[in-house]
Design an enzyme around this catalytic site. Structure first.
Site, PDB file in Angstrom:
ATOM      1  N   PRO A  90       0.809  -1.222   0.000  1.00  0.00           N
ATOM      2  CA  PRO A  90       0.000   0.000   0.000  1.00  0.00           C
ATOM      3  C   PRO A  90       0.847   1.279   0.000  1.00  0.00           C
ATOM      4  O   PRO A  90       0.344   2.339  -0.329  1.00  0.00           O
ATOM      5  CB  PRO A  90      -0.803  -0.109   1.309  1.00  0.00           C
ATOM      6  CG  PRO A  90      -0.772  -1.556   1.678  1.00  0.00           C
ATOM      7  CD  PRO A  90       0.531  -2.074   1.172  1.00  0.00           C
ATOM      8  N   GLU A 106       1.302  -8.619   7.989  1.00  0.00           N
ATOM      9  CA  GLU A 106       1.662  -7.202   8.123  1.00  0.00           C
ATOM     10  C   GLU A 106       2.689  -6.784   7.075  1.00  0.00           C
ATOM     11  O   GLU A 106       3.224  -5.676   7.135  1.00  0.00           O
ATOM     12  CB  GLU A 106       2.181  -6.912   9.537  1.00  0.00           C
ATOM     13  CG  GLU A 106       1.169  -7.194  10.638  1.00  0.00           C
ATOM     14  CD  GLU A 106      -0.160  -6.490  10.433  1.00  0.00           C
ATOM     15  OE1 GLU A 106      -0.146  -5.264  10.239  1.00  0.00           O
ATOM     16  OE2 GLU A 106      -1.206  -7.161  10.459  1.00  0.00           O
ATOM     17  N   ARG A 112      -0.487  -7.986 -21.303  1.00  0.00           N
ATOM     18  CA  ARG A 112      -1.245  -7.701 -22.526  1.00  0.00           C
ATOM     19  C   ARG A 112      -0.500  -6.734 -23.448  1.00  0.00           C
ATOM     20  O   ARG A 112      -0.850  -6.591 -24.615  1.00  0.00           O
ATOM     21  CB  ARG A 112      -2.661  -7.212 -22.234  1.00  0.00           C
ATOM     22  CG  ARG A 112      -2.751  -5.892 -21.538  1.00  0.00           C
ATOM     23  CD  ARG A 112      -4.197  -5.505 -21.277  1.00  0.00           C
ATOM     24  NE  ARG A 112      -4.929  -5.157 -22.492  1.00  0.00           N
ATOM     25  CZ  ARG A 112      -4.750  -4.036 -23.164  1.00  0.00           C
ATOM     26  NH1 ARG A 112      -3.869  -3.156 -22.785  1.00  0.00           N
ATOM     27  NH2 ARG A 112      -5.455  -3.787 -24.242  1.00  0.00           N
ATOM     28  N   ASP A 143      -6.123   1.298 -27.479  1.00  0.00           N
ATOM     29  CA  ASP A 143      -6.653   1.236 -26.129  1.00  0.00           C
ATOM     30  C   ASP A 143      -6.944   2.563 -25.465  1.00  0.00           C
ATOM     31  O   ASP A 143      -6.159   3.476 -25.640  1.00  0.00           O
ATOM     32  CB  ASP A 143      -5.539   0.641 -25.344  1.00  0.00           C
ATOM     33  CG  ASP A 143      -6.088  -0.357 -24.507  1.00  0.00           C
ATOM     34  OD1 ASP A 143      -6.644   0.055 -23.531  1.00  0.00           O
ATOM     35  OD2 ASP A 143      -6.006  -1.526 -24.919  1.00  0.00           O
TER      36      ASP A 143
END
Ligand code: JD8
Length: 256
Positions: A90, A117, A154, A169
């Protein structure tokens, strides 16, 4: 063109999604090389322990550094290439399409999936990129690793059948997609849609390809202007798109 290793304590969680869809087919066809490695295979104790209590105390467990170092040494020996080592956390830089493009140019990418953690911080000495897929809390790094792998793979030539669709795209161009329709040309009108008939825009049925191209450009711009106007600041627009955007902004102006 990169090859990939994913290091996880839940290999099944990573392998299952890689068995389906475009990536699954690319792996079967041999155009995409992904190896999923069980972190427990790189432990040295009888119980294959990968975690331990945090120094300093507190709740939860921390992933021990040694199994990760041994996994990275084994991958380096196997692949014989400089490793790009991505840690999903994160605290990482936000993963974006330009991060995906940068990773797709590396020879080999390792994705480290944390749990509990997270990792002992000394693992960062072997990490080249620390990435986060967004500002929400997940229980581990497997889903982020799959998201990153999907977006990067991709871009590898041959993985998506149609190279044109990758180039065009929405995020490559910096705009949202135009709306898509398929048959039938009309749905509802029999009570299933509350009596309302929903029709495909006439222009798409017309067969006039110049008109269709222009309509799609306008709708992509309209959606972007309405939903993600900040994307227009860095989008690369041709002269026709600039003109359409002027018209859309003019039409949206409040009049007195
Ligand atoms: C890896 C463990 C669990 C939960 C401590 C670190 C990415 N965008 C993202 N959200 N969450 C993650 C992510 C979460 C992870 C791990 C990635 C390893 N966790 C959390 C609460 C307390 N940890 C992520 N990329």
């Amino acid at each position: 063109m990169p090859t990939f290793d994913v290091v996880t304590i839940f290999p099944a969680m990573v392998e299952a999604p890689l068995g389906a869809g475009i990536l699954g087919r690319a792996i079967d066809r041999g155009v995409l090389d992904v190896r999923v490695r069980d972190l427990r295979d790189f432990t040295s104790d009888r119980h294959r322990v990968v975690d331990d209590v945090p120094y300093g105390g507190g709740p939860g467990m921390v992933l021990k550094p040694d199994p990760i170092f041994r996994a990275l040494d084994a991958i380096e020996a196997d692949r014989g290439m400089p490793l790009t080592v991505v840690m999903t956390t994160p605290q990482g830089r936000r993963f974006t399409q330009s991060e995906a493009r940068a990773l797709s140019a590396r020879p080999h990418v390792v994705l480290l999936c944390g749990r509990y953690e997270g990792f002992d911080d000394r693992v960062r000495s072997r990490v080249t990129d620390e990435l986060s897929i967004g500002d929400y809390v997940l229980t581990g790094g497997e889903l982020p690793a799959l998201v990153i792998l999907d977006a990067v793979a991709r871009l590898v030539p041959g993985v998506v059948g149609d190279e044109q669709s990758v180039a065009e795209d929405s995020f490559s161009r910096g705009l949202l997609d135009f709306p898509q329709f398929t048959r039938p040309a009309e749905v509802g009108g029999d009570g299933r849609q509350g009596g309302e008939i929903l029709s495909v825009p006439d222009v798409l049925v017309s067969g006039n390809h110049a008109e269709i191209r222009r309509w799609r450009k306008r709708e992509a711009l309209r959606r972007t202007l309405e939903r993600r106007p900040e994307l227009l600041e860095s989008a690369t627009l041709d002269s026709e798109e600039l003109e359409l955007l002027r018209e859309l902004r003019e039409a949206a102006k409040p009049r007195s």
